[in-house]
Structure formats: C-alpha cells, structure tokens
Design a protein around this motif. Structure first.
Motif, mmCIF file in Angstrom:
data_model
loop_
_atom_site.group_PDB
_atom_site.id
_atom_site.type_symbol
_atom_site.label_atom_id
_atom_site.label_comp_id
_atom_site.label_asym_id
_atom_site.label_seq_id
_atom_site.Cartn_x
_atom_site.Cartn_y
_atom_site.Cartn_z
ATOM 1 N N VAL A 103 0.897 -1.102 -0.065
ATOM 2 C CA VAL A 103 -0.080 -0.088 0.005
ATOM 3 C C VAL A 103 0.955 1.290 -0.015
ATOM 4 N N LEU A 104 0.804 1.915 -1.019
ATOM 5 C CA LEU A 104 1.761 3.124 -1.540
ATOM 6 C C LEU A 104 1.286 4.373 -1.056
ATOM 7 N N ARG A 105 -0.135 4.297 -0.882
ATOM 8 C CA ARG A 105 -0.911 5.482 -0.513
ATOM 9 C C ARG A 105 -2.327 4.909 -0.200
ATOM 10 N N PRO A 106 -2.857 5.458 0.841
ATOM 11 C CA PRO A 106 -4.038 4.910 1.161
ATOM 12 C C PRO A 106 -5.283 5.291 -0.192
ATOM 13 N N TYR A 238 2.339 0.547 3.776
ATOM 14 C CA TYR A 238 2.838 -0.884 4.543
ATOM 15 C C TYR A 238 3.088 -1.946 3.389
ATOM 16 N N GLU A 239 3.880 -2.844 3.688
ATOM 17 C CA GLU A 239 4.096 -4.144 2.822
ATOM 18 C C GLU A 239 3.388 -5.279 3.634
ATOM 19 N N ILE A 283 4.249 -7.637 8.463
ATOM 20 C CA ILE A 283 3.793 -6.327 7.891
ATOM 21 C C ILE A 283 5.026 -5.045 8.116
ATOM 22 N N ASP A 284 5.440 -4.760 7.083
ATOM 23 C CA ASP A 284 6.656 -3.771 7.207
ATOM 24 C C ASP A 284 6.217 -2.359 6.848
ATOM 25 N N GLY A 289 7.713 4.015 -0.609
ATOM 26 C CA GLY A 289 7.797 2.933 -1.354
ATOM 27 C C GLY A 289 7.628 2.965 -2.809
ATOM 28 N N HIS A 290 7.934 1.716 -3.468
ATOM 29 C CA HIS A 290 7.778 1.816 -4.896
ATOM 30 C C HIS A 290 7.262 0.318 -5.146
ATOM 31 N N GLY A 291 6.245 0.164 -6.109
ATOM 32 C CA GLY A 291 5.578 -0.990 -6.397
ATOM 33 C C GLY A 291 6.431 -2.128 -6.835
ATOM 34 N N SER A 292 5.536 -3.270 -7.438
ATOM 35 C CA SER A 292 6.072 -4.268 -7.846
ATOM 36 C C SER A 292 6.779 -4.069 -9.372
#
Length: 297
Positions: A103-106, A238-239, A283-284, A289-292
C-alpha cells in the motif's frame, strides 16, 4: 521484446472465463509466460460491494479501501490472463502459495484508478514450477498499490517450504491474540463477493475430488481477516507479505497471533489443536515505497 499492453474497455465477464478454465487441460511443452499486460482504466469502487466485502472479511465500514480489496477488483483481469491460450498452465491445479501487497498511498472509495495485471518470473521450484502474477493500481501513472501472487505448478515431490526470503513458521506457535470460529459459509460468502468461485472453497463434494476432506477457506480471505484484525494499528503505507501453509478446513477454529517490535508486525494463523500453521507473515512500513514494477502505460 517489450510487454504488449492490452487495454480493456470493460471488466471481463467471469462466466466464460470459468468455462475456459474448466475445459483447459495440459501444460505447454515449452512453458513461457505471456508477454502482455491487461489494463483497465478508470476503475471505480461500488460502495455496496465494498461494504459486503468488509462484512465478509471483518473490516469496519469506512471510506478507505482495505489493502486486499483492489486484489478483488483486479481478479477479472487476472482470470483473463490465466485462462488465455498463451498461458502455459491450466488454472485448475495451480496453488496460491504466497502473496505480497504494498500500500503506497491510502485508496479511497471516491478514487478512480487504473488496474494492470501481468505474469512474470517463471522459475523452477523443488516441487515443480513457480510464477508470479502482479497486479498494480495507479493514479495519474503513479503506483499507489500492488499485489504479487506466487503460484506453484506441482510436478515434483520435494519438501514444501517457504522461499528463502519468505516468512517462516515458528517451531511452536505463539499464544494466540484472538481465536476465530470460521463458519462453513465463509467459503461461499467470500466466493460471492470476490468472484473467485473455485469449487474447493464452496463444495464439499468437489473439494474431495481435489483431495480435501471438506471445503477450504480462500487464502486471500485469511489474509484479509488478518489485516482486519490489525485495523487501526497499521501505518498508511506498508507491505504485507504472507505465505499460505496448511489449508483451513471449514468450519474451523483457529488462533490468530500477532507480535510487533515497533517496526514490524509478525502475524500467524494456526490450528488451535495441533499448532500447525495455516498462514505466516509479516507487515513492514514502506517509506516512500515503490510498487512491484513500473506503471503500465
């Protein structure tokens, strides 16, 4: 050769895709993943549908999308990709072994976003072959959410273990933070709200045909239920990485365990009688962050 981008003008209908999945047999002689991404632009949330998803998975009703909900929105594209003539394996028989969501932005129910799905990373495994199906959500070409699902095509007889960098089950499960009594209807209820109508989750008879004594819970329902159990305690970005272990036979009573050191949550779902794991994970926090992968344009 680059990835071909195929833009869809509407969500695919699931009925014909399930018929294609049921009829598909055999594995390609030279397995290769399709070099294309399926894209659906301007996806909007049906609030009534999301409310039903929240109910089935245990989330509170609110404007923010649960981290697992875009996975459901991407499912018709995933099914289209995995039932295509150029997909190397029949869908029936693939086992979902891991899932990693960022989740890079809600995301809010009022947001419109683009969803893309592709397959990548075909690789050998000691029990067969693994591959990843990656779904991403973007707003104005900026990644806001991603999901990487790892599938196993079993052909070997090696040990069933987590990947080296994946979450490991504990030798002894911790004392559960909560005990969940999961009714039989959880399988059909989640199938209805997710569109994932694999009969091993809805039919005792058909589950037996695939080697299970009775219907089993969806792995992504279990992950969603875990995140619902931590609702209000997770950061905005988070991831969440989980490995799916032993299936949950419905109905069931399981223990949900959590622990945190302030920077990471460790989670698990275990059989209350034997202590054997159904799910392990972590869960971190993701900082900027950057996506996949890059957005599909």
């Amino acid at each position: 050769m680059g990835t071909e981008v195929v833009e869809l003008d509407r969500p695919p209908r699931l009925g014909p895709l399930y018929r294609a999945a049921a009829l598909r047999r055999g594995t390609a002689a030279d397995p290769r993943l399709p070099e294309r991404a399926l894209v659906l632009r301007g996806v909007r949330v049906d609030r009534e549908h999301m409310a039903e998803y929240d109910r089935v998975c245990g989330f509170r009703l609110r404007d923010e999308l649960p981290a697992t909900y875009p996975h459901v929105l991407a499912f018709p594209l995933t099914l289209t990709l995995m039932t295509g003539a150029d997909f190397p394996f029949p869908l029936l028989g693939l086992v979902h072994v891991e899932n990693r969501i960022q989740v890079l932005r809600p995301l809010l129910s009022s947001d419109a976003f683009d969803v893309a799905v592709r397959a990548e990373a075909l690789r050998p495994h000691d029990r067969g072959t693994q591959l990843d199906v990656v779904a991403t959500a973007t707003i104005d070409d900026e990644p806001v959410w991603s999901s990487r699902s790892t599938y196993l095509r079993r052909t070997g007889t090696g040990s069933d273990r987590s990947t080296p960098d994946g979450p490991k089950e504990r030798a002894r499960p911790p004392r559960p933070s909560a005990t969940w009594r999961i009714p039989r209807r959880t399988g059909p209820d989640y199938a209805a709200v997710s569109g994932d109508r694999n009969p091993i989750h809805t039919s005792r008879l058909l589950a037996k045909a695939f080697g299970f004594p009775r219907a089993i819970a969806h792995g992504m329902w279990t992950k969603a239920r875990c995140l619902a159990g931590l609702e209000g305690r997770l950061p905005d970005t988070y991831e969440a990485h989980v490995a799916f272990k032993l299936p949950i036979l419905l109905p069931a009573t399981v223990g949900f365990s959590t622990a945190t050191d302030g920077a990471r949550w460790t989670i698990g779902v275990h059989d209350t009688r034997t202590g054997k794991p159904h799910l392990t994970g972590s869960i971190d926090t993701v900082e900027g962050g950057h996506g996949s992968g890059p957005p599909v344009r």
